[in-house]
Design a protein around this motif. Structure first.
Motif, PDB file in Angstrom:
ATOM      1  N   LEU A  85      31.722  40.087  40.763  1.00  0.00           N
ATOM      2  CA  LEU A  85      31.926  39.927  42.203  1.00  0.00           C
ATOM      3  C   LEU A  85      30.912  38.968  42.806  1.00  0.00           C
ATOM      4  CD1 LEU A  85      32.770  43.578  43.326  1.00  0.00           C
ATOM      5  CD2 LEU A  85      34.356  41.688  42.831  1.00  0.00           C
ATOM      6  N   ASP A  86      29.691  38.974  42.287  1.00  0.00           N
ATOM      7  CA  ASP A  86      28.659  38.059  42.777  1.00  0.00           C
ATOM      8  C   ASP A  86      29.037  36.596  42.555  1.00  0.00           C
ATOM      9  OD1 ASP A  86      27.062  40.126  43.681  1.00  0.00           O
ATOM     10  OD2 ASP A  86      25.719  40.096  41.937  1.00  0.00           O
ATOM     11  N   GLU A  87      29.907  36.337  41.586  1.00  0.00           N
ATOM     12  CA  GLU A  87      30.329  34.973  41.271  1.00  0.00           C
ATOM     13  C   GLU A  87      31.491  34.501  42.140  1.00  0.00           C
ATOM     14  OE1 GLU A  87      28.862  32.895  39.015  1.00  0.00           O
ATOM     15  OE2 GLU A  87      27.348  34.467  38.840  1.00  0.00           O
ATOM     16  N   LEU A  88      32.071  35.401  42.928  1.00  0.00           N
ATOM     17  CA  LEU A  88      33.264  35.081  43.710  1.00  0.00           C
ATOM     18  C   LEU A  88      32.948  34.857  45.180  1.00  0.00           C
ATOM     19  CD1 LEU A  88      35.771  37.690  42.278  1.00  0.00           C
ATOM     20  CD2 LEU A  88      35.900  35.216  42.002  1.00  0.00           C
ATOM     21  N   ASP A  89      33.757  34.022  45.818  1.00  0.00           N
ATOM     22  CA  ASP A  89      33.715  33.920  47.269  1.00  0.00           C
ATOM     23  C   ASP A  89      34.259  35.222  47.843  1.00  0.00           C
ATOM     24  OD1 ASP A  89      32.822  31.273  47.152  1.00  0.00           O
ATOM     25  OD2 ASP A  89      34.864  30.497  47.076  1.00  0.00           O
ATOM     26  N   ASP A  90      33.679  35.671  48.950  1.00  0.00           N
ATOM     27  CA  ASP A  90      34.068  36.955  49.547  1.00  0.00           C
ATOM     28  C   ASP A  90      35.563  37.065  49.837  1.00  0.00           C
ATOM     29  OD1 ASP A  90      31.499  37.933  49.396  1.00  0.00           O
ATOM     30  OD2 ASP A  90      31.012  37.480  51.481  1.00  0.00           O
ATOM     31  N   GLU A  91      36.214  35.945  50.185  1.00  0.00           N
ATOM     32  CA  GLU A  91      37.642  36.030  50.520  1.00  0.00           C
ATOM     33  C   GLU A  91      38.514  36.360  49.314  1.00  0.00           C
ATOM     34  OE1 GLU A  91      36.773  31.637  49.916  1.00  0.00           O
ATOM     35  OE2 GLU A  91      35.885  33.146  51.196  1.00  0.00           O
ATOM     36  N   ARG A  92      37.996  36.200  48.112  1.00  0.00           N
ATOM     37  CA  ARG A  92      38.759  36.588  46.911  1.00  0.00           C
ATOM     38  C   ARG A  92      38.678  38.088  46.634  1.00  0.00           C
ATOM     39  NH1 ARG A  92      41.163  32.602  44.420  1.00  0.00           N
ATOM     40  NH2 ARG A  92      40.185  30.567  44.237  1.00  0.00           N
ATOM     41  N   ILE A  93      37.668  38.769  47.187  1.00  0.00           N
ATOM     42  CA  ILE A  93      37.481  40.195  46.935  1.00  0.00           C
ATOM     43  C   ILE A  93      38.365  40.981  47.893  1.00  0.00           C
ATOM     44  CG2 ILE A  93      35.817  42.091  46.866  1.00  0.00           C
ATOM     45  CD1 ILE A  93      33.642  39.888  46.398  1.00  0.00           C
ATOM     46  N   GLN A  94      39.301  41.740  47.337  1.00  0.00           N
ATOM     47  CA  GLN A  94      40.258  42.493  48.140  1.00  0.00           C
ATOM     48  C   GLN A  94      39.797  43.925  48.410  1.00  0.00           C
ATOM     49  OE1 GLN A  94      43.117  40.796  49.302  1.00  0.00           O
ATOM     50  NE2 GLN A  94      41.872  39.150  48.479  1.00  0.00           N
ATOM     51  N   ASP A  95      39.142  44.550  47.413  1.00  0.00           N
ATOM     52  CA  ASP A  95      38.702  45.942  47.547  1.00  0.00           C
ATOM     53  C   ASP A  95      37.672  46.248  46.467  1.00  0.00           C
ATOM     54  OD1 ASP A  95      38.579  48.523  48.530  1.00  0.00           O
ATOM     55  OD2 ASP A  95      40.362  49.213  47.486  1.00  0.00           O
ATOM     56  N   GLY A  96      36.669  47.029  46.859  1.00  0.00           N
ATOM     57  CA  GLY A  96      35.705  47.503  45.872  1.00  0.00           C
ATOM     58  C   GLY A  96      34.391  46.771  45.956  1.00  0.00           C
ATOM     59  N   PRO A  97      33.509  47.135  45.058  1.00  0.00           N
ATOM     60  CA  PRO A  97      33.737  47.996  43.899  1.00  0.00           C
ATOM     61  C   PRO A  97      33.792  49.476  44.282  1.00  0.00           C
ATOM     62  CG  PRO A  97      31.462  47.275  43.920  1.00  0.00           C
ATOM     63  CD  PRO A  97      32.138  46.599  45.080  1.00  0.00           C
TER      64      PRO A  97
END
Length: 124
Positions: A85-97
């Motif tokens: 998740l640290d490697e992703l842009d926030d808009e790609r994170i849908q839910d979690g961890p």
């Protein structure tokens, strides 16, 4: 029974390949073009490359924007959900961890480059 591959249509094969290479360390395992020129690229875990037919994503080149329709997600095992998740842009994170103690795992849901859902699963 073993899962061989999951085929998904993508408009930009190279962007999808780069996403899975960068985030999961996957590599191109094989690729081909159909008689009509449609590009097909298989990516997967290089540690599985020596098996007869390693599990892979098959990216099938689409000549139009892709509609993900009713597709939910594909689940991938990762060593550390938070690190991914640290490697992703926030808009790609849908839910979690989310820690799911009853299943001894942590999960998060993210979105790939063209909207395909990905569940990240870390065994505890």
């Amino acid at each position: 029974m073993t899962l061989r591959h999951t085929a998904i249509q993508v408009e930009d094969v190279d962007a999808s390949v780069e996403f899975y290479e960068d985030l999961f360390g996957y590599e191109v395992l094989r690729e081909f073009e159909t008689d009509d020129g449609t590009r097909n690229v298989f990516v997967g875990d290089p540690a599985d490359a020596d098996t007869d037919d390693p599990a892979a994503f098959q990216f099938v080149e689409a000549d139009r924007p892709v509609d993900t329709g009713d597709f939910e997600h594909v689940a991938l095992t990762v060593e550390d959900v938070d690190a991914v998740l640290d490697e992703l842009d926030d808009e790609r994170i849908q839910d979690g961890p989310i820690t799911m103690e009853e299943y001894d795992c942590r999960v998060a849901f993210v979105e790939g480059p063209e909207g395909w859902g990905i569940e990240l699963v870390e065994d505890l």
